[in-house]
Scaffold this motif. Structure first.
Motif, PDB file in Angstrom:
ATOM      1  N   SER A 120      -2.836  24.190  37.846  1.00 41.35           N
ATOM      2  CA  SER A 120      -3.594  23.208  38.619  1.00 41.35           C
ATOM      3  C   SER A 120      -4.759  22.659  37.808  1.00 41.35           C
ATOM      4  O   SER A 120      -5.138  21.495  37.963  1.00 41.35           O
ATOM      5  N   ASN A 121      -5.322  23.488  36.937  1.00 45.38           N
ATOM      6  CA  ASN A 121      -6.421  23.020  36.097  1.00 45.38           C
ATOM      7  C   ASN A 121      -5.943  21.929  35.146  1.00 45.38           C
ATOM      8  O   ASN A 121      -6.645  20.940  34.901  1.00 45.38           O
ATOM      9  N   ARG A 122      -4.743  22.096  34.620  1.00 47.26           N
ATOM     10  CA  ARG A 122      -4.191  21.084  33.722  1.00 47.26           C
ATOM     11  C   ARG A 122      -3.736  19.850  34.517  1.00 47.26           C
ATOM     12  O   ARG A 122      -3.761  18.725  34.003  1.00 47.26           O
ATOM     13  N   TYR A 123      -3.306  20.067  35.747  1.00 44.03           N
ATOM     14  CA  TYR A 123      -3.003  18.953  36.649  1.00 44.03           C
ATOM     15  C   TYR A 123      -4.258  18.098  36.849  1.00 44.03           C
ATOM     16  O   TYR A 123      -4.220  16.873  36.742  1.00 44.03           O
ATOM     17  N   LEU A 124      -5.372  18.769  37.101  1.00 46.27           N
ATOM     18  CA  LEU A 124      -6.642  18.067  37.297  1.00 46.27           C
ATOM     19  C   LEU A 124      -7.101  17.370  36.018  1.00 46.27           C
ATOM     20  O   LEU A 124      -7.718  16.309  36.067  1.00 46.27           O
ATOM     21  N   ALA A 125      -6.814  17.982  34.871  1.00 45.57           N
ATOM     22  CA  ALA A 125      -7.213  17.389  33.592  1.00 45.57           C
ATOM     23  C   ALA A 125      -6.537  16.045  33.363  1.00 45.57           C
ATOM     24  O   ALA A 125      -7.101  15.152  32.717  1.00 45.57           O
ATOM     25  N   ALA A 126      -5.326  15.894  33.893  1.00 44.68           N
ATOM     26  CA  ALA A 126      -4.622  14.623  33.766  1.00 44.68           C
ATOM     27  C   ALA A 126      -4.994  13.647  34.872  1.00 44.68           C
ATOM     28  O   ALA A 126      -5.021  12.433  34.667  1.00 44.68           O
ATOM     29  N   LEU A 127      -5.293  14.176  36.052  1.00 47.70           N
ATOM     30  CA  LEU A 127      -5.535  13.328  37.222  1.00 47.70           C
ATOM     31  C   LEU A 127      -6.953  12.771  37.292  1.00 47.70           C
ATOM     32  O   LEU A 127      -7.162  11.574  37.531  1.00 47.70           O
ATOM     33  N   LEU A 128      -7.940  13.642  37.099  1.00 48.49           N
ATOM     34  CA  LEU A 128      -9.312  13.266  37.451  1.00 48.49           C
ATOM     35  C   LEU A 128     -10.003  12.287  36.504  1.00 48.49           C
ATOM     36  O   LEU A 128     -10.678  11.358  36.982  1.00 48.49           O
ATOM     37  N   PRO A 129      -9.937  12.451  35.178  1.00 45.39           N
ATOM     38  CA  PRO A 129     -10.767  11.587  34.324  1.00 45.39           C
ATOM     39  C   PRO A 129     -10.612  10.087  34.574  1.00 45.39           C
ATOM     40  O   PRO A 129     -11.623   9.400  34.763  1.00 45.39           O
ATOM     41  N   PRO A 130      -9.386   9.520  34.607  1.00 48.64           N
ATOM     42  CA  PRO A 130      -9.319   8.077  34.833  1.00 48.64           C
ATOM     43  C   PRO A 130      -9.754   7.664  36.232  1.00 48.64           C
ATOM     44  O   PRO A 130     -10.364   6.602  36.411  1.00 48.64           O
ATOM     45  N   LEU A 131      -9.462   8.497  37.240  1.00 52.58           N
ATOM     46  CA  LEU A 131      -9.853   8.137  38.603  1.00 52.58           C
ATOM     47  C   LEU A 131     -11.361   8.242  38.805  1.00 52.58           C
ATOM     48  O   LEU A 131     -11.955   7.419  39.513  1.00 52.58           O
ATOM     49  N   VAL A 132     -11.978   9.259  38.190  1.00 55.86           N
ATOM     50  CA  VAL A 132     -13.429   9.411  38.298  1.00 55.86           C
ATOM     51  C   VAL A 132     -14.138   8.300  37.543  1.00 55.86           C
ATOM     52  O   VAL A 132     -15.136   7.734  38.016  1.00 55.86           O
ATOM     53  N   ALA A 133     -13.648   7.959  36.359  1.00 55.26           N
ATOM     54  CA  ALA A 133     -14.254   6.867  35.591  1.00 55.26           C
ATOM     55  C   ALA A 133     -14.209   5.563  36.380  1.00 55.26           C
ATOM     56  O   ALA A 133     -15.192   4.809  36.429  1.00 55.26           O
ATOM     57  N   ALA A 134     -13.062   5.298  37.005  1.00 59.77           N
ATOM     58  CA  ALA A 134     -12.933   4.071  37.791  1.00 59.77           C
ATOM     59  C   ALA A 134     -13.861   4.091  39.001  1.00 59.77           C
ATOM     60  O   ALA A 134     -14.558   3.116  39.288  1.00 59.77           O
ATOM     61  N   ALA A 135     -13.873   5.220  39.723  1.00 57.85           N
ATOM     62  CA  ALA A 135     -14.640   5.293  40.965  1.00 57.85           C
ATOM     63  C   ALA A 135     -16.140   5.226  40.715  1.00 57.85           C
ATOM     64  O   ALA A 135     -16.868   4.526  41.437  1.00 57.85           O
ATOM     65  N   THR A 136     -16.623   5.955  39.716  1.00 55.73           N
ATOM     66  CA  THR A 136     -18.074   6.036  39.497  1.00 55.73           C
ATOM     67  C   THR A 136     -18.600   4.904  38.631  1.00 55.73           C
ATOM     68  O   THR A 136     -19.627   4.309  38.946  1.00 55.73           O
ATOM     69  N   LEU A 137     -17.927   4.593  37.541  1.00 60.40           N
ATOM     70  CA  LEU A 137     -18.452   3.600  36.609  1.00 60.40           C
ATOM     71  C   LEU A 137     -18.106   2.170  37.016  1.00 60.40           C
ATOM     72  O   LEU A 137     -18.881   1.247  36.748  1.00 60.40           O
ATOM     73  N   LEU A 138     -16.948   1.974  37.638  1.00 64.07           N
ATOM     74  CA  LEU A 138     -16.496   0.623  37.974  1.00 64.07           C
ATOM     75  C   LEU A 138     -16.478   0.344  39.468  1.00 64.07           C
ATOM     76  O   LEU A 138     -16.187  -0.786  39.869  1.00 64.07           O
ATOM     77  N   HIS A 139     -16.753   1.368  40.306  1.00 68.75           N
ATOM     78  CA  HIS A 139     -16.650   1.223  41.758  1.00 68.75           C
ATOM     79  C   HIS A 139     -15.285   0.668  42.146  1.00 68.75           C
ATOM     80  O   HIS A 139     -15.157  -0.263  42.953  1.00 68.75           O
ATOM     81  N   HIS A 140     -14.256   1.278  41.565  1.00 65.69           N
ATOM     82  CA  HIS A 140     -12.880   0.875  41.836  1.00 65.69           C
ATOM     83  C   HIS A 140     -12.112   2.093  42.323  1.00 65.69           C
ATOM     84  O   HIS A 140     -12.220   3.181  41.761  1.00 65.69           O
ATOM     85  N   ARG A 141     -11.312   1.915  43.350  1.00 62.84           N
ATOM     86  CA  ARG A 141     -10.550   3.012  43.940  1.00 62.84           C
ATOM     87  C   ARG A 141      -9.061   2.818  43.678  1.00 62.84           C
ATOM     88  O   ARG A 141      -8.453   1.866  44.149  1.00 62.84           O
ATOM     89  N   PHE A 142      -8.474   3.732  42.898  1.00 61.34           N
ATOM     90  CA  PHE A 142      -7.032   3.729  42.685  1.00 61.34           C
ATOM     91  C   PHE A 142      -6.338   4.369  43.884  1.00 61.34           C
ATOM     92  O   PHE A 142      -6.923   5.208  44.575  1.00 61.34           O
ATOM     93  N   PRO A 143      -5.074   4.017  44.134  1.00 62.34           N
ATOM     94  CA  PRO A 143      -4.339   4.571  45.289  1.00 62.34           C
ATOM     95  C   PRO A 143      -3.888   6.007  45.014  1.00 62.34           C
ATOM     96  O   PRO A 143      -2.713   6.287  44.771  1.00 62.34           O
ATOM     97  N   ALA A 144      -4.828   6.941  45.072  1.00 61.14           N
ATOM     98  CA  ALA A 144      -4.558   8.328  44.673  1.00 61.14           C
ATOM     99  C   ALA A 144      -3.554   9.021  45.570  1.00 61.14           C
ATOM    100  O   ALA A 144      -2.894   9.970  45.141  1.00 61.14           O
ATOM    101  N   GLY A 145      -3.422   8.587  46.800  1.00 59.85           N
ATOM    102  CA  GLY A 145      -2.482   9.226  47.707  1.00 59.85           C
ATOM    103  C   GLY A 145      -1.060   8.711  47.580  1.00 59.85           C
ATOM    104  O   GLY A 145      -0.149   9.236  48.212  1.00 59.85           O
ATOM    105  N   GLU A 146      -0.861   7.685  46.753  1.00 54.81           N
ATOM    106  CA  GLU A 146       0.461   7.066  46.612  1.00 54.81           C
ATOM    107  C   GLU A 146       0.883   7.055  45.146  1.00 54.81           C
ATOM    108  O   GLU A 146       1.359   6.053  44.621  1.00 54.81           O
TER     109      GLU A 146
END
Length: 235
Positions: free
Chosen positions: A55-81
């Motif tokens: 799960s830690n490696r799952y998070l390593a692939a999932l979180l960085p691009p989504l966090v960068a988008a959400a915090t730095l660009l105020h953009h929300r990717f469709p994480a549930g889809e």
């Protein structure tokens, strides 16, 4: 940090070999197969530490691009889809989206992160718990570690990015409630005396992880440097 973005790709259709998140949650055998492959790869029979490391490696692939988008660009990717591509030995190769999501300028972290936390991680961690017996608080603890790492990294980007990271960190981690429910990211920060040779903060203490990730239960591994269960530190 550029390499982290390569774990997320966009195309109108998912690759034929990718597994949609909804399918991964609806068909338990899919996740069981991945966990057992990961356990075999780690050389352990206990699925709990294997699931934590996986799960830690799952998070390593999932979180960085989504966090960068959400915090730095105020953009929300469709994480549930999303869909996930898995390597033969059970590792996560990357994630895929069919839609680019939406821009949310001027919104707070609750709005920008809700889909990721409640639409993706909450049901995923619940199923991972059922499959492996790994406590969900450990998975959320792994999530907190990644969020902390990413927000810390953003401090070097200068303003306004550093300020945005600090604001989102506070909104995500410092409040016990999340939209009227218990916030799984809110964890008590543990402080302890330093071990010999370890550099302490100004108050003479070091910060430990809130949860043990069970890494020491994998063959040939030991307690990590900030593990709250390290026997030497507990003494």
């Amino acid at each position: 940090m550029r390499s982290y973005g390569e774990s997320l790709s966009h195309a109108p259709t998912f690759p034929a070999t990718a597994i949609p998140l909804a399918q991964l949650l609806a068909e338990p055998d899919l996740l069981t197969t991945q966990l057992r492959a990961a356990a075999d790869n780690f050389g352990v029979h206990d699925l709990r530490p294997a699931a934590s490391a996986w799960s830690n490696r799952y998070l390593a692939a999932l979180l960085p691009p989504l966090v960068a988008a959400a915090t730095l660009l105020h953009h929300r990717f469709p994480a549930g889809e999303m869909a996930v591509s898995l390597a033969p030995h059970g590792e996560v190769a990357g994630f895929h989206i069919r839609e680019l999501g939406e821009s949310l300028p001027g919104t707070n972290a609750v709005q920008r992160y809700d889909t990721l936390l409640r639409g993706h991680l909450t049901p995923f961690f619940a199923e991972l718990n059922r499959q492996s017996g790994l406590a969900q608080k450990i998975m959320w603890g792994n999530t907190v570690r990644w969020l902390t790492f990413l927000f810390d990294a953003m401090q070097s980007f200068g303003e306004p990015h550093a300020g945005a990271a600090n604001s989102d960190r506070a909104q995500l981690l410092d409040h016990a409630q999340w939209r009227g429910e218990a916030n799984p990211l809110h964890m008590r920060r543990k402080r302890a005396s330093p071990k010999p040779g370890e550099q302490a903060a100004a108050d003479g203490l070091v910060t430990l992880h809130s949860q043990c990730c069970l890494y020491h239960l994998l063959p040939g591994q030991d307690y990590c440097g900030a593990c709250p269960l390290d026997p030497v530190r507990m003494q």
